[in-house]
Design a protein around this motif. Structure first.
Motif, short mmCIF file in Angstrom:
data_model
loop_
_atom_site.label_atom_id
_atom_site.label_comp_id
_atom_site.label_asym_id
_atom_site.label_seq_id
_atom_site.Cartn_x
_atom_site.Cartn_y
_atom_site.Cartn_z
N UNK A 294 0.82 -1.23 0.00
CA UNK A 294 0.00 0.00 0.00
C UNK A 294 0.84 1.26 0.00
N UNK A 295 2.04 1.20 0.57
CA UNK A 295 2.92 2.37 0.59
C UNK A 295 3.42 2.67 -0.82
N UNK A 296 3.84 1.63 -1.54
CA UNK A 296 4.33 1.82 -2.92
C UNK A 296 3.21 2.37 -3.80
N UNK A 297 2.00 1.81 -3.65
CA UNK A 297 0.86 2.30 -4.44
C UNK A 297 0.60 3.77 -4.17
N UNK A 298 0.69 4.18 -2.92
CA UNK A 298 0.47 5.59 -2.57
C UNK A 298 1.53 6.48 -3.20
N UNK A 322 4.80 2.34 8.90
CA UNK A 322 5.34 2.92 7.67
C UNK A 322 4.88 4.37 7.50
N UNK A 323 5.79 5.20 7.01
CA UNK A 323 5.46 6.53 6.53
C UNK A 323 6.18 6.74 5.21
N UNK A 324 5.60 7.53 4.32
CA UNK A 324 6.24 7.74 3.03
C UNK A 324 5.91 9.12 2.50
N UNK A 325 6.76 9.61 1.61
CA UNK A 325 6.54 10.90 0.95
C UNK A 325 7.11 10.82 -0.46
N UNK A 337 10.43 8.08 -4.30
CA UNK A 337 9.79 8.24 -3.01
C UNK A 337 10.71 7.88 -1.86
N UNK A 338 10.39 8.41 -0.71
CA UNK A 338 11.12 8.15 0.53
C UNK A 338 10.21 7.35 1.46
N UNK A 339 10.72 6.22 1.95
CA UNK A 339 9.94 5.35 2.85
C UNK A 339 10.70 5.20 4.16
N UNK A 340 10.03 5.49 5.25
CA UNK A 340 10.60 5.33 6.58
C UNK A 340 9.72 4.34 7.34
#
Length: 584
Positions: A294-298, A322-325, A337-340
């Protein structure tokens, strides 16, 4: 020179032999063999000379071209094209090393003539990291037989791993500033001459990189800022992934490497984090990749997410947050994108623990309070109507005292539990007679029951250095449990034995016993055995006993032959263990 002189010395007698007319067949064969050896040596000498000439020409060409390189990309292509003329460069990597953040940034990479996306990774224990850490070049002739485990690799169209490689550090004085590596999918593709060649090229490249850094003065401040940022990213306790617009990993920090590279698995830089690639991932990393869907899709939609929690079950239960921007270029185009993410399993376990403690407190504390309130109301009515005598009043007060004792015991239990969870269980060790302590506990518990016979089997005295109050707490808990879980009465026996090193205490009962699966878990917090759940209890007493015994460097366990066959709870105490225990 030695070989040639030997040939000449051998040929001259043969010539004289022919001249004399006394030619033998074996002499002719010997003479022909010598001539063939001579010709072979001449051919080999020509090959070596030609090989050396080619390498000198390449080194000269690379040296001249590097002086004209205006940036790092041009420098990398010069080196790759030059080396490609004389050795196998199916795989080629040039990386720069930042000592402050201990990060390797791959600035140029080729696989089968195709340039691949760049990336970076934290220094670890893999092959490339070892070359940087030791500053010693490495030649791998046959990776399947002698190569180290690969922790970080790049996604390519080739199946499997390279079979041979040459990797050298880029040295500026004593400082490692990068690494240069060539790889082949064929074994024995390189020799010592190739290693020497790459070392020479590496020295030239290091000087050229330093010159670029010196000439580009404005880059010094930027380089320092980048180095500071790298150090910050590597010191993060959160895992960090950076992906490109295609969803491929191009960067990860040390925490992410630790999380994804567990149990000798590998992370593939340049590999997409999508469903189609999950089958290629090792188990641990694949589970995390599935959680990242779901993070990659976002990110592909250009959206940011904050604190999305996912529970994964790879090698045990984990809760990941997970958090992402999204990352955009100056024109606003989505470039990655940046994923933390972080492992919040411990935090969630603590929160669940708090809820369980509050649930126990609200239930078990409420019971004695309700009884106390009801008893007080009853006594008040009886006093108001004059229908109570001194004996009944004394009995009412005794009941109130008992409920207050229950309340105090439960509060002490919860306080001990909180101290244990905070790592602040304090011991106050001193000389203690274990037999006298057990005798006192038995006498106290015996006054509470006339259906059980409590006996002590022990020597006259048994002294050691223990916390008397805490050991008494363990004994009282075990004996009280033995009475409680023997509702039909019977014998409860304390057996104490000792040798020079430790004391062993066992509490035996004839009660409801334990099921086979209960004994190993009976000391877990909040655990209640199946046959005990209808009886009053918090599930904390035995857990606290285990922690107290562990703080004394002892051991505690339970045995039972089965339901309705009684139980035996035993613990050991090293006779001087508590002298150095301090806090648990």
């Amino acid at each position: 020179m030695i070989a040639r002189s030997r040939i000449r010395a051998t040929v001259r007698p043969a010539e004289r032999f022919f001249a004399g007319g006394a030619v033998a067949e074996h002499g002719v064969d010997e003479f022909r063999s010598i001539k063939e050896v001579g010709r072979a040596m001449q051919v080999d000498s020509k090959i070596q000379t030609e090989r050396l000439r080619e390498r000198l020409e390449v080194l000269n060409s690379i040296g001249q071209s590097l002086g004209r390189a205006v940036d790092l990309n041009a420098l990398c292509r010069i080196v790759y094209r030059g080396i490609n003329r004389i050795i196998d460069t199916t795989g080629f990597i040039l990386g720069l090393y930042d000592e402050a953040s201990q990060t390797v940034s791959v600035v140029f990479q080729v696989d089968s003539t195709v340039e691949l996306p760049n990336g970076s990774f934290p220094l670890g224990s893999g092959f490339t990291s070892q070359v940087i850490q030791t500053r010693v070049p490495r030649l791998i002739r046959n990776w399947s037989a002698e190569g180290p485990h690969v922790q970080i690799q790049y996604a390519t169209n080739q199946r499997g791993l390279p079979e041979s490689a040459v990797t050298v550090p880029l040295l500026a004085g004593e400082q490692v500033i990068g690494v240069l590596s060539t790889q082949s999918y064929q074994p024995e593709a390189y020799d010592e001459d190739d290693l020497l060649l790459l070392q020479t090229v590496g020295s030239m490249v290091a000087i050229a990189i330093q010159n670029l850094r010196v000439t580009q003065r404005l880059d010094v401040q930027l380089q320092r800022r980048v180095s500071e940022l790298e150090a910050v990213l590597e010191s993060m306790t959160d895992a960090l992934l950076i992906i490109d617009a295609g969803g491929r990993i191009v960067r990860l920090n040390r925490t992410a490497r630790k999380l994804l590279c567990a149990d000798e698995t590998s992370v593939v830089l340049g590999q997409p984090l999508d469903r189609e690639q999950w089958g290629q991932w090792p188990l641990g990393a694949r589970v995390v990749a599935e959680a990242l869907e779901p993070v990659i899709d976002a990110l592909r939609r250009g959206e940011a997410l904050h604190d999305v929690e996912v529970t994964v079950h790879g090698q045990g239960r984990q809760v990941l947050s997970f958090s992402c921007a999204p990352l955009r270029d100056p024109d606003g185009t989505l470039v990655g994108g940046l994923i933390v993410f972080r492992d919040v399993t411990g935090r969630r376990d603590v929160e669940r623990l708090k809820e369980e403690v509050l649930s126990i407190a609200s239930h078990d504390l409420k019971n004695p309070v309700t009884v106390i309130k009801g008893q007080i109301q009853l006594l008040r009515r009886q006093v108001a109507t004059g229908s109570i005598d001194l004996d009944r009043l004394s009995g009412g007060f005794a009941g109130l005292e008992h409920q207050c004792d229950r309340l105090t015991a439960l509060i002490d239990l919860l306080l001990d539990f909180s101290r244990i969870e905070a790592g602040r269980l304090e011991l106050q060790p001193g000389p203690t007679d274990l037999v006298e302590l057990a005798r006192t506990v038995l006498e106290g518990v015996q006054t509470t029951t006339d259906r059980h016979r409590l006996i002590l089997t022990a020597p006259e005295r048994l002294e050691g250095i223990w916390d008397e109050r805490r050991v008494e707490q363990v004994l009282r808990n075990l004996v009280t449990n033995a009475v409680k879980y023997s509702p039909d009465g019977g014998t409860v026996e304390i057996v104490i034995k000792a040798d020079e090193g430790q004391a062993t205490v066992c509490v035996r009962d004839e009660g409801i016993g334990l099921a086979p699966g209960d004994a190993p878990r009976i000391f877990e917090r909040f655990y209640r055995a199946k046959g005990m759940r209808h009886l009053e209890g918090s599930g904390l007493g035995l857990y606290i006993c285990r922690q107290i015994i562990a703080a004394h460097n002892g051991r505690i366990w339970a045995d039972s032959e089965g339901p309705r066959l009684g139980s035996t709870f035993c613990f050991t105490l090293p006779r001087s263990s508590a002298e150095s225990s301090g806090d648990s």
